[in-house]
Design a protein around this motif. Structure first.
Motif, PDB file in Angstrom:
ATOM      1  N   ALA A  64       0.809  -1.218   0.000  1.00  0.00           N
ATOM      2  CA  ALA A  64       0.000   0.000   0.000  1.00  0.00           C
ATOM      3  C   ALA A  64       0.841   1.266   0.000  1.00  0.00           C
ATOM      4  CB  ALA A  64      -0.927  -0.009   1.214  1.00  0.00           C
ATOM      5  N   ASN A  65       2.085   1.173   0.477  1.00  0.00           N
ATOM      6  CA  ASN A  65       2.940   2.359   0.586  1.00  0.00           C
ATOM      7  C   ASN A  65       4.168   2.292  -0.321  1.00  0.00           C
ATOM      8  OD1 ASN A  65       1.987   4.116   3.123  1.00  0.00           O
ATOM      9  ND2 ASN A  65       1.636   1.948   3.581  1.00  0.00           N
ATOM     10  N   GLN A  66       4.137   1.427  -1.300  1.00  0.00           N
ATOM     11  CA  GLN A  66       5.298   1.291  -2.172  1.00  0.00           C
ATOM     12  C   GLN A  66       5.488   2.515  -3.067  1.00  0.00           C
ATOM     13  OE1 GLN A  66       4.991  -1.521  -5.559  1.00  0.00           O
ATOM     14  NE2 GLN A  66       2.853  -1.813  -4.959  1.00  0.00           N
ATOM     15  N   LEU A  67       6.739   2.749  -3.405  1.00  0.00           N
ATOM     16  CA  LEU A  67       7.074   3.798  -4.352  1.00  0.00           C
ATOM     17  C   LEU A  67       6.906   3.264  -5.767  1.00  0.00           C
ATOM     18  CD1 LEU A  67      10.365   5.057  -2.658  1.00  0.00           C
ATOM     19  CD2 LEU A  67       8.069   6.011  -2.401  1.00  0.00           C
ATOM     20  N   HIS A  68       6.572   4.145  -6.675  1.00  0.00           N
ATOM     21  CA  HIS A  68       6.391   3.741  -8.074  1.00  0.00           C
ATOM     22  C   HIS A  68       7.401   4.509  -8.929  1.00  0.00           C
ATOM     23  CE1 HIS A  68       2.746   1.383  -7.308  1.00  0.00           C
ATOM     24  NE2 HIS A  68       2.424   2.326  -6.448  1.00  0.00           N
ATOM     25  N   MET A  69       8.648   4.086  -8.839  1.00  0.00           N
ATOM     26  CA  MET A  69       9.700   4.738  -9.605  1.00  0.00           C
ATOM     27  C   MET A  69       9.524   4.399 -11.086  1.00  0.00           C
ATOM     28  SD  MET A  69      11.079   6.314  -7.151  1.00  0.00           S
ATOM     29  CE  MET A  69      12.515   7.033  -7.957  1.00  0.00           C
ATOM     30  N   GLU A  70       9.532   5.419 -11.913  1.00  0.00           N
ATOM     31  CA  GLU A  70       9.150   5.243 -13.314  1.00  0.00           C
ATOM     32  C   GLU A  70      10.326   5.121 -14.270  1.00  0.00           C
ATOM     33  OE1 GLU A  70       6.786   8.700 -13.836  1.00  0.00           O
ATOM     34  OE2 GLU A  70       5.143   7.970 -12.573  1.00  0.00           O
ATOM     35  N   SER A  71      11.394   5.888 -14.046  1.00  0.00           N
ATOM     36  CA  SER A  71      12.471   5.876 -15.025  1.00  0.00           C
ATOM     37  C   SER A  71      13.797   6.269 -14.402  1.00  0.00           C
ATOM     38  CB  SER A  71      12.160   6.834 -16.177  1.00  0.00           C
ATOM     39  OG  SER A  71      12.159   8.179 -15.710  1.00  0.00           O
ATOM     40  N   MET A  72      14.872   5.835 -15.064  1.00  0.00           N
ATOM     41  CA  MET A  72      16.217   6.266 -14.723  1.00  0.00           C
ATOM     42  C   MET A  72      16.846   6.879 -15.981  1.00  0.00           C
ATOM     43  SD  MET A  72      19.519   4.092 -13.343  1.00  0.00           S
ATOM     44  CE  MET A  72      19.005   4.142 -11.626  1.00  0.00           C
ATOM     45  N   SER A  73      17.291   8.127 -15.868  1.00  0.00           N
ATOM     46  CA  SER A  73      17.903   8.827 -16.993  1.00  0.00           C
ATOM     47  C   SER A  73      19.394   8.984 -16.762  1.00  0.00           C
ATOM     48  CB  SER A  73      17.267  10.203 -17.177  1.00  0.00           C
ATOM     49  OG  SER A  73      15.877  10.101 -17.417  1.00  0.00           O
ATOM     50  N   THR A  81      20.030  14.277 -21.825  1.00  0.00           N
ATOM     51  CA  THR A  81      19.730  12.877 -21.551  1.00  0.00           C
ATOM     52  C   THR A  81      20.284  11.995 -22.656  1.00  0.00           C
ATOM     53  OG1 THR A  81      17.712  13.479 -20.359  1.00  0.00           O
ATOM     54  CG2 THR A  81      17.876  11.215 -21.165  1.00  0.00           C
ATOM     55  N   GLN A  82      21.132  11.046 -22.281  1.00  0.00           N
ATOM     56  CA  GLN A  82      21.748  10.136 -23.241  1.00  0.00           C
ATOM     57  C   GLN A  82      20.947   8.838 -23.399  1.00  0.00           C
ATOM     58  OE1 GLN A  82      24.905  11.044 -24.903  1.00  0.00           O
ATOM     59  NE2 GLN A  82      23.925  12.907 -24.146  1.00  0.00           N
ATOM     60  N   LEU A  83      20.266   8.459 -22.321  1.00  0.00           N
ATOM     61  CA  LEU A  83      19.489   7.215 -22.339  1.00  0.00           C
ATOM     62  C   LEU A  83      18.466   7.262 -21.220  1.00  0.00           C
ATOM     63  CD1 LEU A  83      19.272   4.232 -23.535  1.00  0.00           C
ATOM     64  CD2 LEU A  83      20.701   3.564 -21.579  1.00  0.00           C
ATOM     65  N   VAL A  84      17.278   6.708 -21.479  1.00  0.00           N
ATOM     66  CA  VAL A  84      16.251   6.583 -20.446  1.00  0.00           C
ATOM     67  C   VAL A  84      15.896   5.108 -20.286  1.00  0.00           C
ATOM     68  CG1 VAL A  84      13.939   7.220 -19.682  1.00  0.00           C
ATOM     69  CG2 VAL A  84      15.309   8.849 -20.996  1.00  0.00           C
ATOM     70  N   ASP A  85      15.993   4.642 -19.060  1.00  0.00           N
ATOM     71  CA  ASP A  85      15.607   3.268 -18.732  1.00  0.00           C
ATOM     72  C   ASP A  85      14.256   3.342 -18.034  1.00  0.00           C
ATOM     73  OD1 ASP A  85      15.292   0.711 -17.819  1.00  0.00           O
ATOM     74  OD2 ASP A  85      16.986   0.745 -16.426  1.00  0.00           O
ATOM     75  N   GLN A 360      30.604   5.630 -21.754  1.00  0.00           N
ATOM     76  CA  GLN A 360      29.939   5.589 -23.055  1.00  0.00           C
ATOM     77  C   GLN A 360      29.098   4.323 -23.202  1.00  0.00           C
ATOM     78  OE1 GLN A 360      29.841   8.161 -25.167  1.00  0.00           O
ATOM     79  NE2 GLN A 360      31.101   9.269 -23.659  1.00  0.00           N
ATOM     80  N   ASN A 361      29.566   3.216 -22.664  1.00  0.00           N
ATOM     81  CA  ASN A 361      28.775   1.978 -22.683  1.00  0.00           C
ATOM     82  C   ASN A 361      27.482   2.142 -21.909  1.00  0.00           C
ATOM     83  OD1 ASN A 361      30.455   0.430 -24.275  1.00  0.00           O
ATOM     84  ND2 ASN A 361      31.645  -0.369 -22.545  1.00  0.00           N
ATOM     85  N   ASN A 365      23.775   1.345 -23.025  1.00  0.00           N
ATOM     86  CA  ASN A 365      23.115   0.169 -22.470  1.00  0.00           C
ATOM     87  C   ASN A 365      22.540   0.349 -21.073  1.00  0.00           C
ATOM     88  OD1 ASN A 365      23.947  -1.755 -24.688  1.00  0.00           O
ATOM     89  ND2 ASN A 365      25.966  -1.058 -23.988  1.00  0.00           N
ATOM     90  N   GLY A 366      22.681   1.533 -20.497  1.00  0.00           N
ATOM     91  CA  GLY A 366      22.177   1.737 -19.136  1.00  0.00           C
ATOM     92  C   GLY A 366      22.927   0.893 -18.151  1.00  0.00           C
TER      93      GLY A 366
END
Length: 369
Positions: A64-73, A81-85, A360-361, A365-366
């Motif tokens: 019920a209290n979890q975080l909903h992390m959406e993306s890592m940039s 921004t080079q890449l979005v995961d 650079q990798n 590829n994140g």
């Protein structure tokens, strides 16, 4: 009704108290701070830990209290921004089940669950331990000596119990050639429920935003250990300021926040490697015995897992702590060995790229390379 002393009101300490209470033991927790120590990055509940929190009766509140992390940039020096995961999408596609919750929420949830059946002694620390044929004699900094049937060290990488009973920290601490700091600021620097990461060779800056606050995480590589007093916050802030003073991206702005915000933590990245987590009537749980380092991303969950493993051993050998300790060492060690090996083989290089090629990798590829 056996009397147990736990050092440290940490995840390891509170979870161990939960299980020992369930098994009929009388539990006392001694904690050097004035109360439950808040602050720290969110905790990931995954794999076997999910089943454990279900058994503890905490699962529904965690969901019920979890975080909903959406993306890592992944950012470059110009904030491009080079890449979005897209983390939530990726987990759904791989059927990966994981619940991320604020550390303070989970810590206070555990405290509320055990406080009525556990004696807490705050602003106190253990100064010596002595074993007799039937119990442990424990002396404290401020209060008079007491006797306990068993003592559990759940007091982190700088464990007093480990120092007094097993030996100096240097005997077991394996430096991973890196340091990190975490500063929690009660405002958003990036969109909520997102993470942004920037790296230069040997240095990483990460922002993690959720629930109206931002974690500022600063990590850097160091071939040699730096001499400092881990109780001297001013000195530790100066180390971070010196290491990152010429770092690009948003680092100058973030360093100002680090210098003026109360919620600050700093330490070396290390692993605790011990031939045994038990000796006589004393056992270690969590980071005190088998810290995998924050690079593992599962410090809180390992403490929960370890407390459950100890409890399983005691449930099987309820009247024989020697057999319970043996089973705890044998059953839980393969898992710890595997997690610690993953940090060495993969985690550190991902957290702090050591070459421009590695950076650079990451842009390509994140965190998946």
């Amino acid at each position: 009704m056996k009397n147990i002393l736990i050092s440290g009101a940490s995840f390891a300490g509170l979870c161990t108290a939960h299980w020992m209470n369930k098994l009929g033991y009388q539990v006392t927790i001694v904690e050097v701070a004035s109360g439950i120590k808040n602050g720290g990055t969110p905790v990931n509940i995954m794999e076997n830990t999910i089943d454990i929190v279900k058994r503890m009766g905490l699962f529904d509140q965690i969901v019920a209290n979890q975080l909903h992390m959406e993306s890592m940039s992944f950012k470059n020096a110009d904030d491009v921004t080079q890449l979005v995961d897209f983390r939530a999408k990726d987990k759904a596609e791989t059927d990966e089940v994981e619940y991320e919750v604020e550390r303070d929420f989970l810590l206070n949830l555990l405290y509320e669950a055990i406080k009525d059946n556990t004696t807490f002694i705050f602003n106190e620390r253990i100064t010596s331990l002595k074993e007799t044929a039937t119990h442990m004699d424990v002396t404290f900094k401020n209060k008079g000596p007491q006797s306990f049937d068993l003592v559990f060290g759940c007091d982190g990488i700088h464990s007093a119990v480990r120092k007094h009973w097993f030996g100096d920290e240097a005997l077991f601490s394996h430096f991973l050639k890196a340091y990190f700091s975490i500063t929690i600021v009660n405002k958003l620097f990036i969109p909520e429920n997102t993470t942004q990461m920037y790296s230069e060779t040997g240095k990483t800056v990460m922002l993690n935003a959720y629930n109206g606050k931002t974690d500022i995480c600063l990590c850097f590589h160091s071939e040699k250990e730096i001499s400092y007093d881990y109780r001297n916050e001013k000195q530790m802030r100066e180390i971070i300021l010196d290491q990152f003073k010429d770092t690009a991206w948003r680092t100058p702005e973030l360093l100002k926040e680090v210098q003026q915000t109360d919620g600050f933590y700093f330490d070396k990245l290390c692993q605790m490697k011990m031939p045994s987590w038990t000796k006589g009537r004393v056992a270690l749980v969590g980071d005190a015995g088998y810290c995998a380092s924050p690079a593992a991303g599962r410090g809180g969950s390992l403490a929960i897992d370890g407390a459950a493993a100890l409890a399983t051993a005691f449930e099987k050998y309820h009247l024989n702590h020697e057999e319970a300790f043996r089973a705890y060492n044998e059953s839980f060690r393969p898992f710890i060995d595997d997690v610690q090996a993953q940090v060495i083989d993969f985690g550190l290089d991902v957290l702090i790229p050591r070459t421009e090629e590695a950076i650079q990798n990451r842009y390509q590829n994140g965190l998946g390379f």
